[in-house]
Design an enzyme around this catalytic site. Structure first.
Site, PDB file in Angstrom:
ATOM      1  N   LYS A  40       0.845  -1.190   0.000  1.00 45.86           N
ATOM      2  CA  LYS A  40       0.000   0.000   0.000  1.00 45.86           C
ATOM      3  C   LYS A  40       0.889   1.252   0.000  1.00 45.86           C
ATOM      4  O   LYS A  40       2.108   1.163   0.213  1.00 45.86           O
ATOM      5  CB  LYS A  40      -0.946  -0.078   1.201  1.00 45.86           C
ATOM      6  CG  LYS A  40      -1.803  -1.369   1.123  1.00 45.86           C
ATOM      7  CD  LYS A  40      -3.053  -1.333   1.970  1.00 45.86           C
ATOM      8  CE  LYS A  40      -2.802  -1.677   3.397  1.00 45.86           C
ATOM      9  NZ  LYS A  40      -4.095  -1.968   4.122  1.00 45.86           N
ATOM     10  N   GLU A  65     -10.233 -10.162  -6.158  1.00 46.58           N
ATOM     11  CA  GLU A  65      -9.210  -9.113  -6.177  1.00 46.58           C
ATOM     12  C   GLU A  65      -8.298  -9.234  -7.393  1.00 46.58           C
ATOM     13  O   GLU A  65      -7.929  -8.234  -7.998  1.00 46.58           O
ATOM     14  CB  GLU A  65      -8.412  -9.170  -4.867  1.00 46.58           C
ATOM     15  CG  GLU A  65      -9.286  -8.749  -3.686  1.00 46.58           C
ATOM     16  CD  GLU A  65      -8.713  -9.100  -2.316  1.00 46.58           C
ATOM     17  OE1 GLU A  65      -7.576  -9.624  -2.244  1.00 46.58           O
ATOM     18  OE2 GLU A  65      -9.413  -8.840  -1.303  1.00 46.58           O
ATOM     19  N   HIS A 108      -1.418  -5.454   1.807  1.00 48.60           N
ATOM     20  CA  HIS A 108      -2.702  -6.175   1.721  1.00 48.60           C
ATOM     21  C   HIS A 108      -2.457  -7.583   1.195  1.00 48.60           C
ATOM     22  O   HIS A 108      -1.599  -7.785   0.339  1.00 48.60           O
ATOM     23  CB  HIS A 108      -3.653  -5.455   0.750  1.00 48.60           C
ATOM     24  CG  HIS A 108      -4.858  -6.293   0.429  1.00 48.60           C
ATOM     25  ND1 HIS A 108      -5.965  -6.320   1.249  1.00 48.60           N
ATOM     26  CD2 HIS A 108      -5.096  -7.188  -0.570  1.00 48.60           C
ATOM     27  CE1 HIS A 108      -6.838  -7.191   0.744  1.00 48.60           C
ATOM     28  NE2 HIS A 108      -6.341  -7.718  -0.357  1.00 48.60           N
ATOM     29  N   ASN A 167      -0.686   0.054   7.672  1.00 51.04           N
ATOM     30  CA  ASN A 167      -0.160  -1.302   7.884  1.00 51.04           C
ATOM     31  C   ASN A 167       0.486  -1.913   6.644  1.00 51.04           C
ATOM     32  O   ASN A 167       0.711  -3.115   6.569  1.00 51.04           O
ATOM     33  CB  ASN A 167      -1.211  -2.216   8.520  1.00 51.04           C
ATOM     34  CG  ASN A 167      -2.429  -2.390   7.632  1.00 51.04           C
ATOM     35  OD1 ASN A 167      -2.450  -1.918   6.503  1.00 51.04           O
ATOM     36  ND2 ASN A 167      -3.428  -3.091   8.142  1.00 51.04           N
ATOM     37  N   TYR A 217     -12.421  -2.730  -1.341  1.00 51.93           N
ATOM     38  CA  TYR A 217     -12.757  -2.746   0.086  1.00 51.93           C
ATOM     39  C   TYR A 217     -14.267  -2.692   0.331  1.00 51.93           C
ATOM     40  O   TYR A 217     -14.697  -2.200   1.386  1.00 51.93           O
ATOM     41  CB  TYR A 217     -12.063  -1.576   0.795  1.00 51.93           C
ATOM     42  CG  TYR A 217     -10.592  -1.805   1.073  1.00 51.93           C
ATOM     43  CD1 TYR A 217     -10.154  -2.954   1.752  1.00 51.93           C
ATOM     44  CD2 TYR A 217      -9.626  -0.876   0.690  1.00 51.93           C
ATOM     45  CE1 TYR A 217      -8.800  -3.165   2.023  1.00 51.93           C
ATOM     46  CE2 TYR A 217      -8.266  -1.084   0.959  1.00 51.93           C
ATOM     47  CZ  TYR A 217      -7.867  -2.228   1.632  1.00 51.93           C
ATOM     48  OH  TYR A 217      -6.534  -2.430   1.908  1.00 51.93           O
TER      49      TYR A 217
HETATM   50  P1  ADP Z   1      -6.731  -6.800   6.341  1.00 57.95           P
HETATM   51  O1  ADP Z   1      -6.042  -5.712   5.554  1.00 57.95           O
HETATM   52  O2  ADP Z   1      -5.803  -7.396   7.364  1.00 57.95           O
HETATM   53  O3  ADP Z   1      -7.406  -7.814   5.476  1.00 57.95           O
HETATM   54  P2  ADP Z   1      -9.364  -5.602   6.914  1.00 57.95           P
HETATM   55  O4  ADP Z   1      -9.895  -6.179   5.631  1.00 57.95           O
HETATM   56  O5  ADP Z   1     -10.168  -5.782   8.154  1.00 57.95           O
HETATM   57  O6  ADP Z   1      -7.885  -6.118   7.218  1.00 57.95           O
HETATM   58  O7  ADP Z   1      -9.169  -4.048   6.715  1.00 57.95           O
HETATM   59  C1  ADP Z   1      -8.660  -3.535   5.520  1.00 57.95           C
HETATM   60  C2  ADP Z   1      -7.775  -2.369   5.797  1.00 57.95           C
HETATM   61  O8  ADP Z   1      -8.543  -1.322   6.360  1.00 57.95           O
HETATM   62  C3  ADP Z   1      -6.672  -2.613   6.815  1.00 57.95           C
HETATM   63  O9  ADP Z   1      -5.555  -3.286   6.282  1.00 57.95           O
HETATM   64  C4  ADP Z   1      -6.353  -1.200   7.235  1.00 57.95           C
HETATM   65  O10 ADP Z   1      -5.551  -0.554   6.245  1.00 57.95           O
HETATM   66  C5  ADP Z   1      -7.731  -0.562   7.242  1.00 57.95           C
HETATM   67  N1  ADP Z   1      -8.313  -0.603   8.578  1.00 57.95           N
HETATM   68  C6  ADP Z   1      -8.874  -1.666   9.198  1.00 57.95           C
HETATM   69  N2  ADP Z   1      -9.287  -1.351  10.436  1.00 57.95           N
HETATM   70  C7  ADP Z   1      -8.987  -0.040  10.601  1.00 57.95           C
HETATM   71  C8  ADP Z   1      -9.152   0.897  11.660  1.00 57.95           C
HETATM   72  N3  ADP Z   1      -9.737   0.557  12.819  1.00 57.95           N
HETATM   73  N4  ADP Z   1      -8.717   2.178  11.467  1.00 57.95           N
HETATM   74  C9  ADP Z   1      -8.136   2.536  10.315  1.00 57.95           C
HETATM   75  N5  ADP Z   1      -7.941   1.704   9.260  1.00 57.95           N
HETATM   76  C10 ADP Z   1      -8.355   0.447   9.403  1.00 57.95           C
END
Ligand code: ADP
Length: 172
Positions: free
Chosen positions: A29, A148, A137, A134, A69
């Site tokens: 990302k 995806e 993805h 983070n 998303y």
């Molecule tokens: P993952 O990326 O681990 O599959 P999710 O699909 O739950 O996790 O969430 C997608 C992305 O949304 C996360 O990687 C992160 O970038 C963002 N995200 C998730 N939860 C939060 C949060 N509480 N606050 C801000 N961004 C979030």
């Protein structure tokens, strides 16, 4: 236009679930790109023995990001997430990796969504401290991988079917 055997013979761009042709969508990302983590991600998947079958730098449209998303549409952080993914301050480095159990193993290599809960040694556990930044993805299921990969690499010819040299020393 030459299609790869996988694209030609099966319905799925994600290969065949549970076989060595299984594929997952991995993306560094924008925060990870700014921080120079692209090579770290590639290094880990390559070292493990997985095969890179698609790679590109993309500034995704808001529409693409919202579709990617879609499950999170009702979340309070959704707009901020879409903004930071698609504002063009850095591209997303989109990849498709192939190999045994790559979807589940990829998630394990990435670590928990919240980096403060990611195990040391995982990508997020090594490089991140904030859920909103983070870095990476990875598809969380075969169905997500199918969705995806077709969203990001849906055009014919964007995925390459090739045999990695020495692959017999990695997969038997
Ligand atoms: P993952 O990326 O681990 O599959 P999710 O699909 O739950 O996790 O969430 C997608 C992305 O949304 C996360 O990687 C992160 O970038 C963002 N995200 C998730 N939860 C939060 C949060 N509480 N606050 C801000 N961004 C979030």
């Amino acid at each position: 236009n030459v299609q790869t055997p996988i694209q030609a013979n099966s319905k799925s761009l994600a290969g065949v679930k549970g076989t060595e042709t299984e594929r997952t969508f991995i993306a560094v990302k924008p925060d990870g790109v700014h921080r120079g983590l692209v090579h770290k991600v590639i290094e880990r998947f390559e070292n493990r023995g997985y095969k890179l079958v698609g790679l590109k730098a993309v500034v995704p449209s808001r529409q693409l990001t919202e579709e990617h998303y879609a499950d999170l549409k009702s979340k309070p952080f959704f707009k901020g997430l879409v903004d930071y993914m698609s504002n063009g301050e850095a591209p997303v480095i989109a990849m498709v990796w192939e190999g045994p159990d790559v979807i589940k193993q990829g998630r394990a290599m990435i670590g928990a969504t919240n980096p403060l809960q990611s195990a040391p040694g995982t990508i997020r556990g090594e490089y991140c401290v904030s859920v909103g930044r983070n870095a990476i993805h990875g598809s969380d299921s075969f169905e997500s991988a199918e969705k995806e990969i077709s969203l990001w690499f849906g055009k014919a010819g964007e995925l390459i079917d090739w045999k990695r040299s020495g692959s017999e020393w990695v997969i038997s």
